[in-house]
Design an enzyme around this catalytic site. Structure first.
Site, PDB file in Angstrom:
ATOM      1  N   ARG A 128       0.837  -1.201   0.000  1.00  0.00           N
ATOM      2  CA  ARG A 128       0.000   0.000   0.000  1.00  0.00           C
ATOM      3  C   ARG A 128       0.872   1.250   0.000  1.00  0.00           C
ATOM      4  O   ARG A 128       1.796   1.387   0.780  1.00  0.00           O
ATOM      5  CB  ARG A 128      -0.919   0.036   1.212  1.00  0.00           C
ATOM      6  CG  ARG A 128      -1.743   1.338   1.180  1.00  0.00           C
ATOM      7  CD  ARG A 128      -2.929   1.327   2.036  1.00  0.00           C
ATOM      8  NE  ARG A 128      -3.655   2.589   1.892  1.00  0.00           N
ATOM      9  CZ  ARG A 128      -4.630   2.966   2.663  1.00  0.00           C
ATOM     10  NH1 ARG A 128      -5.019   2.178   3.637  1.00  0.00           N
ATOM     11  NH2 ARG A 128      -5.235   4.109   2.479  1.00  0.00           N
ATOM     12  N   ARG A 161      -6.462   1.403  -3.366  1.00  0.00           N
ATOM     13  CA  ARG A 161      -5.456   0.783  -2.509  1.00  0.00           C
ATOM     14  C   ARG A 161      -5.489  -0.726  -2.628  1.00  0.00           C
ATOM     15  O   ARG A 161      -6.556  -1.309  -2.829  1.00  0.00           O
ATOM     16  CB  ARG A 161      -5.645   1.201  -1.062  1.00  0.00           C
ATOM     17  CG  ARG A 161      -7.003   0.838  -0.525  1.00  0.00           C
ATOM     18  CD  ARG A 161      -7.453   1.782   0.540  1.00  0.00           C
ATOM     19  NE  ARG A 161      -8.168   2.877  -0.089  1.00  0.00           N
ATOM     20  CZ  ARG A 161      -9.091   3.610   0.500  1.00  0.00           C
ATOM     21  NH1 ARG A 161      -9.394   3.402   1.740  1.00  0.00           N
ATOM     22  NH2 ARG A 161      -9.695   4.570  -0.129  1.00  0.00           N
ATOM     23  N   ASP A 217      -6.553  -2.006   2.778  1.00  0.00           N
ATOM     24  CA  ASP A 217      -6.857  -1.008   3.801  1.00  0.00           C
ATOM     25  C   ASP A 217      -7.318  -1.788   5.024  1.00  0.00           C
ATOM     26  O   ASP A 217      -8.172  -2.673   4.905  1.00  0.00           O
ATOM     27  CB  ASP A 217      -7.963  -0.071   3.312  1.00  0.00           C
ATOM     28  CG  ASP A 217      -8.262   1.050   4.287  1.00  0.00           C
ATOM     29  OD1 ASP A 217      -7.312   1.571   4.902  1.00  0.00           O
ATOM     30  OD2 ASP A 217      -9.436   1.414   4.428  1.00  0.00           O
ATOM     31  N   ASP A 257      -8.677  -1.016   8.856  1.00  0.00           N
ATOM     32  CA  ASP A 257      -9.115  -0.026   9.834  1.00  0.00           C
ATOM     33  C   ASP A 257      -9.520  -0.708  11.132  1.00  0.00           C
ATOM     34  O   ASP A 257     -10.223  -1.727  11.113  1.00  0.00           O
ATOM     35  CB  ASP A 257     -10.324   0.767   9.320  1.00  0.00           C
ATOM     36  CG  ASP A 257      -9.974   1.732   8.206  1.00  0.00           C
ATOM     37  OD1 ASP A 257      -8.818   2.182   8.153  1.00  0.00           O
ATOM     38  OD2 ASP A 257     -10.866   2.031   7.393  1.00  0.00           O
TER      39      ASP A 257
END
Length: 140
Positions: A82, A91, A94, A96
């Site tokens: 990334r 991307r 990811d 989170d």
């Protein structure tokens, strides 16, 4: 051990393979994956025009502090290639942090619970699949 929920997303390259590799990397860093949602395909939200995402949510246990977990997830993203060029841009992966136990944390680099998770169907749909009672309790 703390319970954490992470959102995974990818919209470049072999999207499913990047997500699988992210899960493998998280496990190799000491996380124990307890549940993994179905992978769903979603339209991008915000940012530049880009391809569709694959998204999923996982529930895991960890001995890492929230800050250590954040450093770890960012490291996994970098390891998988990334590169952050634009906000909300395409991307390969990811990751989170959505929730970490029941803590609320605000630092310059980290907000827990994730501040926009309730308004993101691509997060809430997989989270509801693996934790419907928790999901219902998050609604205001």
């Amino acid at each position: 051990m703390s319970l954490v929920y992470l959102a995974l997303g990818s919209n470049l390259g072999d999207r499913l393979r990047y997500m699988q590799k992210a899960v493998e990397e998280l496990k190799s860093c000491g996380m124990k994956v307890l549940k993994l949602s179905t992978v769903i395909e979603t339209d991008p939200v915000g940012g530049v025009p880009q391809g569709k995402f694959l998204n999923a949510v996982l529930k895991a246990s960890t001995n890492h502090s929230p800050e250590e977990l954040h450093v770890m997830t960012q490291g996994v993203e970098r390891k998988l290639g990334r590169v952050k060029k634009t906000i909300n841009g395409p991307r390969v992966i990811d990751i989170d942090i959505l929730l970490y136990d029941d803590i609320k944390l605000t630092t310059p680099r980290l907000l827990i619970p994730h501040p926009r998770m309730l308004e993101r169907p691509f997060v809430m749909r997989p989270l509801k699949e693996i934790e419907p009672v928790l999901c219902a309790s998050l609604r205001p």
